[in-house]
Design a protein around this motif. Structure first.
Motif, short mmCIF file in Angstrom:
data_model
loop_
_atom_site.label_atom_id
_atom_site.label_comp_id
_atom_site.label_asym_id
_atom_site.label_seq_id
_atom_site.Cartn_x
_atom_site.Cartn_y
_atom_site.Cartn_z
N GLY A 119 0.99 -1.23 0.09
CA GLY A 119 0.02 -0.03 0.10
C GLY A 119 0.75 1.17 0.01
O GLY A 119 0.73 2.22 -0.84
N LEU A 120 1.88 1.34 0.72
CA LEU A 120 2.86 2.31 0.89
C LEU A 120 3.43 2.51 -0.73
O LEU A 120 3.77 3.72 -0.81
CB LEU A 120 3.75 2.13 1.87
CG LEU A 120 3.20 2.33 3.36
CD1 LEU A 120 4.49 2.00 4.21
CD2 LEU A 120 2.80 3.50 3.69
N LEU A 121 3.87 1.52 -1.13
CA LEU A 121 4.55 1.58 -2.51
C LEU A 121 3.33 2.00 -3.62
O LEU A 121 3.96 2.80 -4.56
CB LEU A 121 5.08 0.14 -2.94
CG LEU A 121 6.58 -0.11 -2.39
CD1 LEU A 121 6.76 -1.75 -2.82
CD2 LEU A 121 7.43 0.70 -2.89
N ASP A 122 2.21 1.83 -3.55
CA ASP A 122 1.46 1.97 -4.55
C ASP A 122 0.79 3.47 -4.24
O ASP A 122 0.04 4.01 -5.26
CB ASP A 122 0.39 1.13 -4.69
CG ASP A 122 0.67 -0.20 -5.39
OD1 ASP A 122 1.93 -0.61 -5.66
OD2 ASP A 122 -0.08 -1.19 -5.20
N MET A 123 0.94 3.90 -3.25
CA MET A 123 0.19 5.35 -2.88
C MET A 123 0.67 6.43 -3.78
O MET A 123 -0.38 7.16 -4.35
CB MET A 123 0.66 5.58 -1.28
CG MET A 123 -0.16 7.11 -0.88
SD MET A 123 0.37 8.43 -1.44
CE MET A 123 2.28 8.72 -0.62
N PRO A 124 1.96 6.57 -4.29
CA PRO A 124 2.22 7.59 -5.17
C PRO A 124 1.66 7.54 -6.44
O PRO A 124 1.43 8.89 -6.90
CB PRO A 124 3.62 7.54 -5.47
CG PRO A 124 4.27 6.79 -4.21
CD PRO A 124 3.14 5.83 -3.66
N ILE A 125 1.21 6.50 -6.82
CA ILE A 125 0.63 6.46 -8.14
C ILE A 125 -0.85 7.00 -7.87
O ILE A 125 -1.55 7.73 -8.75
CB ILE A 125 0.44 4.89 -9.03
CG1 ILE A 125 2.09 4.54 -9.12
CG2 ILE A 125 -0.42 4.77 -9.93
CD1 ILE A 125 2.48 5.44 -10.14
N ALA A 126 -1.53 6.46 -7.04
CA ALA A 126 -2.82 6.82 -6.61
C ALA A 126 -2.94 8.30 -6.46
O ALA A 126 -3.86 8.93 -6.68
CB ALA A 126 -3.34 6.02 -5.37
N TYR A 127 -1.83 8.89 -5.78
CA TYR A 127 -1.71 10.38 -5.23
C TYR A 127 -1.84 11.32 -6.74
O TYR A 127 -2.27 12.22 -6.93
CB TYR A 127 -0.56 10.64 -4.65
CG TYR A 127 -0.37 12.28 -4.10
CD1 TYR A 127 -0.90 12.75 -3.06
CD2 TYR A 127 0.35 13.01 -5.04
CE1 TYR A 127 -0.75 13.85 -2.79
CE2 TYR A 127 0.57 14.33 -4.74
CZ TYR A 127 0.04 14.91 -3.63
OH TYR A 127 0.09 15.99 -3.32
N LEU A 128 -1.02 10.79 -7.63
CA LEU A 128 -0.73 11.37 -9.15
C LEU A 128 -1.99 11.28 -9.68
O LEU A 128 -2.34 12.18 -10.47
CB LEU A 128 0.39 10.84 -9.77
CG LEU A 128 1.83 10.87 -9.42
CD1 LEU A 128 2.82 9.95 -10.13
CD2 LEU A 128 2.07 12.29 -9.26
#
Length: 561
Positions: free
Chosen positions: A154-163
């Protein structure tokens, strides 16, 4: 120029089609074949063996929980950070916006390893510190669980969701919320009835993309799941081809077909959601005005919470790797630990022939592969943006198809293909596999760059007698330098840290950094692993700085000319 466009388009369709459809076709053929040496002897026994395995049901259950949990965590965290960074008066918003996407530059394998070093139940540094401080008999945390996998992924995928969420959040017209409050609705009802429904396309798109990424995830299930015997589809497939005495690429291909079908379906849903975003437009003209919400007494607590999240996502993973590379064994930071620091692990890594060879191979693949990938991406992006034909549309669909391919699955498809050719067990096989898998990441920024260049500039050059190639070289490419640099950096960093395709295609003599780091992890050599991981991060950072500097110099030279 018009006469050369159809020929260029169909040539690119052939090249991209071979890169994207060949491994899929070979995956299908391989799933019905007896084995790598029995291609052409067809059977359905592989499907029967895979889908009647009693263990598969538990693996599918773990996969569903892992995928849904990590995507929910990534989307929820991104929504929270995007709201604070774009809609509130939280301090240092500009810094936190950058920090929210920095984790994309940390290799997934190293991120997962860093959390294993912190929270493994036997000698994780954070667990040891808590045991000493709280006088506990057992470690309070165990990262080798399904919950630990969900946290790290979840921490790894957060930046993509944020963008995806942040731009939608930033362009949201708060007049809609203000109108809701004027009519008596409270903050919670306004959030549920107004804000979230308008942001629904962005939220759903980030959630679906999170599902795709976690379904294709391999580093986290391998480093954290396998030691805890929590298998998901990626590691279950990996064990068929990389562990034991009898590898079975036929069974792996049969299972890979299901994973591939699920991933492609999710990408179709994702594209449908993003294509209908116009229905949720809230900025249409003069009525829009941005607004900042005052947090009041919650301003500093929220700042502290976001700072803590940033510390966990960026500083902690890199710091624990750097620290572990200097200490002789797992030790809680203390005066004794710092006094025992040395370069033992670094010297052993730099004197290890396999580590040196993997370093050399990764640099060659990163620099050479990114360069070839960018050249191909320039031509593909040109046709997609400039040529408005059905053939160009077909090229666009083919070029983005590999975005939905899980790396380890498509690696199995390439294995079936390369074993029939002289490319098998060579760096060329890895190079082709990398370009085929990550081509969309080169095309995306270049397509955006081409949109910014008006076609009249090309037409003027052609009218003045310049050839199509001269026009491309002297007019178009200099204007595309920012997009070219972005695409090259993205591809080079991904090639340098690539794991999923590499674990399938890499053979003795073609080891790469990620595979060597994985070997150190399997052997429990955390010090060597950390030292080599820091080298990987340093090389990736150096390539980014070098590419940016060269791009700036090239742009200035062409501007002065």
């Amino acid at each position: 120029m018009e006469a050369t466009r159809p020929r260029l388009t169909w040539t690119l369709i052939l090249i991209v089609g071979l890169l994207t459809l060949c491994p899929v076709a070979m995956l299908v053929i391989g799933s019905f074949s007896e084995g790598l040496n029995g291609l052409g002897t067809f059977t359905a026994s592989k499907y029967v063996a895979v889908y009647t395995d009693p263990a598969l049901l538990g693996v599918i259950g773990n996969t569903v929980v892992f995928v849904l949990g990590s995507s929910t965590l990534a989307t929820g965290l991104a929504l929270f950070l995007a709201y604070l960074n774009t809609r509130t008066d939280i301090p240092f918003k500009g810094l936190f916006r950058v920090i929210s996407i920095v984790p994309m530059m940390i290799p997934h394998l190293l991120f997962a390893v860093s959390w294993a070093l912190l929270l493994n139940p036997s000698n994780g540094m954070l667990n040891l510190a808590l045991k000493q401080a709280l006088f506990l008999d057992a470690a309070p945390f165990d990262v080798y669980t399904l919950a630990g996998m969900i946290l790290v992924e979840g921490l790894l995928d957060m930046p993509i969701a944020y963008l995806i969420i942040a731009p939608a959040m930033g362009s949201f017209d708060v007049a809609l919320e203000e109108s809701s409050r004027v009519f008596g609705a409270g903050a919670w009802r306004t959030l549920v009835r107004i804000t979230l429904p308008v942001l629904r396309p962005a939220i759903l798109a980030s959630f679906i993309l999170g599902l795709v990424r976690s379904l294709a995830s391999f580093a986290v299930p391998l480093v954290i799941g396998m030691p805890g015997r929590v298998d998901v589809l990626a590691t279950y497939l990996y064990q068929m081809i990389a562990t034991g005495f009898a590898t079975d690429f036929g069974k792996a291909a049969a299972l890979g077909m299901s994973v591939l079908a699920a991933s492609v379906t999710l990408i179709v849903v994702y594209r449908a959601l993003t294509s209908e975003s116009e229905k949720f437009v809230t900025i249409s003209g003069r009525g829009y005005r941005p607004s900042v919400i005052a947090l009041g007494r919650w301003r500093m607590p929220m700042f502290a919470l976001v700072a803590l999240i940033s510390l966990v996502m960026i500083v902690l993973p890199v710091a624990v790797l750097l620290y572990t590379s200097f200490v002789p064994y797992a030790m809680v930071p203390s005066a004794r630990a710092f006094s025992s620091m040395g370069l033992k692990h670094w010297i052993e890594v730099l004197e290890d022939p396999l580590s040196v060879a993997s370093l050399s191979n990764s640099v060659i693949l990163g620099v050479g592969g990114a360069t070839i990938g960018v050249v191909l991406s320039v031509f593909v992006a040109y046709v997609i943006v400039r040529v408005r034909t059905r053939a160009a549309g077909l090229l666009e669909s083919l070029s983005y198809l590999s975005f939905s391919f899980p790396g380890i699955v498509i690696g199995v498809g390439f294995m079936w293909f390369f074993v029939q050719t002289p490319l098998y067990a060579t760096l060329w096989a890895l190079l082709v596999g990398y370009i085929a898998t990550y081509l969309p990441y080169g095309i995306r920024p270049l397509s955006s760059a081409f949109v910014q260049v008006h076609r009249h500039l090309e037409e003027s050059s052609l009218v003045c007698g310049a050839s199509p190639f001269t026009t491309l070289r002297r007019i178009v490419v200099p204007l595309l330098v920012p997009g070219i640099v972005s695409a090259w950096i993205l591809l080079a960093s991904m090639f340098l840290r690539e794991l999923t395709v590499s674990v399938v295609l890499s053979r003795p003599g073609t080891e790469v950094l990620a595979v060597q780091i994985l070997r150190y992890a399997d052997d429990g050599l955390w010090g060597k692993l950390s030292a080599l991981g820091i080298v990987m991060i340093a090389i990736s950072t150096a390539l980014v700085i070098l590419a940016t500097a060269l791009g700036k110099r090239f742009r200035l030279a062409n501007t002065s000319a």
